[in-house]
Each structure stands twice: as C-alpha cells, then as structure tokens.
Design a protein around this motif. Structure first.
Motif, short mmCIF file in Angstrom:
data_model
loop_
_atom_site.label_atom_id
_atom_site.label_comp_id
_atom_site.label_asym_id
_atom_site.label_seq_id
_atom_site.Cartn_x
_atom_site.Cartn_y
_atom_site.Cartn_z
N TYR A 109 2.91 -2.42 -7.62
CA TYR A 109 2.47 -2.76 -6.27
C TYR A 109 3.18 -1.99 -5.16
CZ TYR A 109 0.42 -7.02 -8.36
OH TYR A 109 -0.29 -7.90 -9.11
N VAL A 110 4.38 -1.51 -5.37
CA VAL A 110 5.17 -0.92 -4.28
C VAL A 110 4.45 0.26 -3.63
CG1 VAL A 110 7.31 0.30 -3.69
CG2 VAL A 110 7.40 -1.77 -5.09
N ASP A 111 4.03 1.24 -4.39
CA ASP A 111 3.38 2.41 -3.80
C ASP A 111 2.09 2.07 -3.06
OD1 ASP A 111 5.44 4.07 -4.57
OD2 ASP A 111 4.41 4.85 -6.33
N PRO A 112 1.22 1.22 -3.61
CA PRO A 112 0.02 0.86 -2.84
C PRO A 112 0.33 0.11 -1.55
CG PRO A 112 -0.22 0.18 -5.13
CD PRO A 112 1.15 0.72 -4.98
N VAL A 113 1.43 -0.64 -1.51
CA VAL A 113 1.82 -1.29 -0.26
C VAL A 113 2.15 -0.22 0.77
CG1 VAL A 113 3.54 -2.74 0.90
CG2 VAL A 113 2.60 -3.46 -1.31
N SER B 255 0.63 -14.60 -0.16
CA SER B 255 0.94 -15.17 -1.46
C SER B 255 2.42 -15.55 -1.47
CB SER B 255 0.69 -14.15 -2.58
OG SER B 255 1.09 -14.67 -3.83
N LYS B 256 2.74 -16.56 -2.25
CA LYS B 256 4.15 -16.91 -2.46
C LYS B 256 4.62 -16.41 -3.83
CE LYS B 256 4.60 -20.68 0.77
NZ LYS B 256 5.07 -22.05 0.99
N ASN B 257 3.77 -15.63 -4.50
CA ASN B 257 4.15 -15.04 -5.78
C ASN B 257 5.34 -14.10 -5.54
OD1 ASN B 257 4.25 -12.99 -7.89
ND2 ASN B 257 2.35 -13.88 -8.66
N ARG B 258 6.45 -14.41 -6.18
CA ARG B 258 7.70 -13.67 -5.97
C ARG B 258 7.54 -12.18 -6.21
NH1 ARG B 258 11.41 -12.55 -9.79
NH2 ARG B 258 10.47 -14.08 -11.17
N THR B 259 6.78 -11.80 -7.22
CA THR B 259 6.59 -10.40 -7.54
C THR B 259 5.90 -9.66 -6.39
OG1 THR B 259 6.45 -10.95 -9.89
CG2 THR B 259 5.59 -8.81 -9.22
N LYS B 260 4.89 -10.26 -5.80
CA LYS B 260 4.18 -9.63 -4.68
C LYS B 260 5.09 -9.53 -3.45
CE LYS B 260 -0.41 -11.15 -6.15
NZ LYS B 260 -1.63 -11.92 -5.77
N VAL B 261 5.82 -10.59 -3.17
CA VAL B 261 6.71 -10.59 -2.01
C VAL B 261 7.82 -9.56 -2.19
CG1 VAL B 261 8.34 -12.00 -0.68
CG2 VAL B 261 6.18 -13.01 -1.48
N GLU B 262 8.39 -9.47 -3.37
CA GLU B 262 9.44 -8.49 -3.63
C GLU B 262 8.91 -7.06 -3.53
OE1 GLU B 262 12.78 -8.91 -3.93
OE2 GLU B 262 12.35 -10.99 -3.39
N ALA B 263 7.67 -6.84 -3.95
CA ALA B 263 7.08 -5.50 -3.82
C ALA B 263 6.94 -5.11 -2.35
CB ALA B 263 5.71 -5.47 -4.51
N VAL B 264 6.54 -6.05 -1.52
CA VAL B 264 6.43 -5.77 -0.08
C VAL B 264 7.81 -5.50 0.50
CG1 VAL B 264 5.80 -6.75 2.17
CG2 VAL B 264 4.27 -7.05 0.20
N LYS B 265 8.80 -6.30 0.13
CA LYS B 265 10.17 -6.07 0.61
C LYS B 265 10.66 -4.68 0.25
CE LYS B 265 11.87 -10.81 0.61
NZ LYS B 265 12.77 -11.79 -0.02
N VAL C 22 -5.49 -4.31 -5.51
CA VAL C 22 -5.81 -3.80 -4.19
C VAL C 22 -4.79 -4.40 -3.23
CG1 VAL C 22 -7.47 -3.77 -2.29
CG2 VAL C 22 -8.28 -3.58 -4.65
N VAL C 23 -4.25 -3.54 -2.36
CA VAL C 23 -3.36 -3.98 -1.30
C VAL C 23 -4.06 -3.72 0.02
CG1 VAL C 23 -1.14 -3.67 -0.17
CG2 VAL C 23 -1.30 -3.45 -2.65
N TYR C 24 -4.14 -4.76 0.83
CA TYR C 24 -4.85 -4.68 2.11
C TYR C 24 -3.87 -5.03 3.22
CZ TYR C 24 -9.25 -4.39 4.64
OH TYR C 24 -10.29 -3.98 5.44
#
Length: 169
Positions: free
Chosen positions: A153-157, A7-17, A86-88
């Motif tokens: 999202y951070v903890d599930p990542v 995804s290019k959704n900033r929120t998702k990318v920032e959570a992964v970072k 869900v984080v996969y």
C-alpha cells in the motif's frame, strides 16, 4: 494538516503513516471507520468506487484536509484472479486522485473459496489455517513471503497523494 484514513485497519493506517513520512508531509492522521458502499469483496472497478467512497466519507467524518481510502479488490484477467488495491485521495477543495497497487495472482485453492462468496481475507485464513491475515501480512505476505500488505500500500498512497504535495507539477 489533518489526514483521515477511511479505515481503522492498522495495516492501512500504518501504510499511510509511512507514506507521509517518506514524502515529508507533517500531518496528524485520524483513522475513521466508514462504509465503503460496495460489497465486502469488491470486483474490478467496484474497488475504485469503494476506495473513493472511503476517502470522501473519511474526509467528511473527520473534517480533515485530506481523506484517504484504501480498498482491496480482485479482478479476472487471462483466466487468472488478481488481487490488488486502489488508493484514493480527496481534499477539502474537492480535488481527487487515485492509484492502484501492484497486482498478484491468487492460487486456485483460494479462488475456490472466493467463488463461493467468501471474502479474500477469510479465504486466505481458511486455506492457510491463519486468523486475521487481512489485518496483518495479508494474502500477499503469505504468498510472497517478502511483500506484506503494508508494503503493497505505501507506494500507491504516495502516488495518489502527489498532486496534493507536489504543487510544482
């Protein structure tokens, strides 16, 4: 190490970072826009399939070491509608793992729009006179005032990634 996010959704990318920073995994992160292969508002197990599709497609698209897919969904429990994600995670060797976020109930006025076929993010925008909340605080941020979408999202990542960085298990 190369980690791709489906995804290019900033929120998702920032959570992964943030998750990678917490676990101390040094990686280049590449966001790639991929199709989830599920409806725009996934229900229950469809959310898992969407996250898995995003992870696999992100991995392949970017020729990454690890692909991560994050998919928000809703499910019905005890006469309530719950929102969750869900984080996969999948690696190039074919190893896979997933986790779910905390879930939270949605107010009836939001559910009314969802029942009309409107995606959660747009329903929240409509009900609370906002714009683009799915790219920022999300429904969870508006409802709780304390937990935004990134935090959700951070903890599930981290949970989805543990088999890839904690090799002593």
């Amino acid at each position: 190490m190369l980690v791709s996010v489906g995804s290019k959704n900033r929120t998702k990318v920032e959570a992964v970072k943030e998750a990678l920073n917490i676990i101390g995994l040094k990686a280049e992160i590449i966001p790639v826009e991929v199709d989830s292969g599920v409806s725009s508002q996934p229900y229950c197990k469809e959310t898992l399939f969407g996250a898995r599709n995003r992870a696999i497609r992100a991995l392949r698209t970017a020729s990454a070491d690890i692909g991560i897919g994050i998919e928000g969904g809703i499910c019905f429990e005890y006469n309530k509608v719950l929102a969750f994600a869900v984080v996969y995670a999948v690696d190039k060797e074919g190893n896979e793992n997933f986790s779910k976020s905390a879930s939270f109930t949605l107010p009836p006025k939001v559910v009314k729009y969802i029942n009309q076929g409107i995606e959660l993010g747009y329903a929240v925008d409509k009900v609370y006179s906002r714009s683009g909340t799915k790219y920022s605080e999300g429904a969870v941020g508006i409802l709780t005032k304390y937990i935004d979408r990134k935090r959700l999202y951070v903890d599930p990542v981290i949970l989805a990634l543990y088999p890839f960085y904690n090799k002593n298990i």
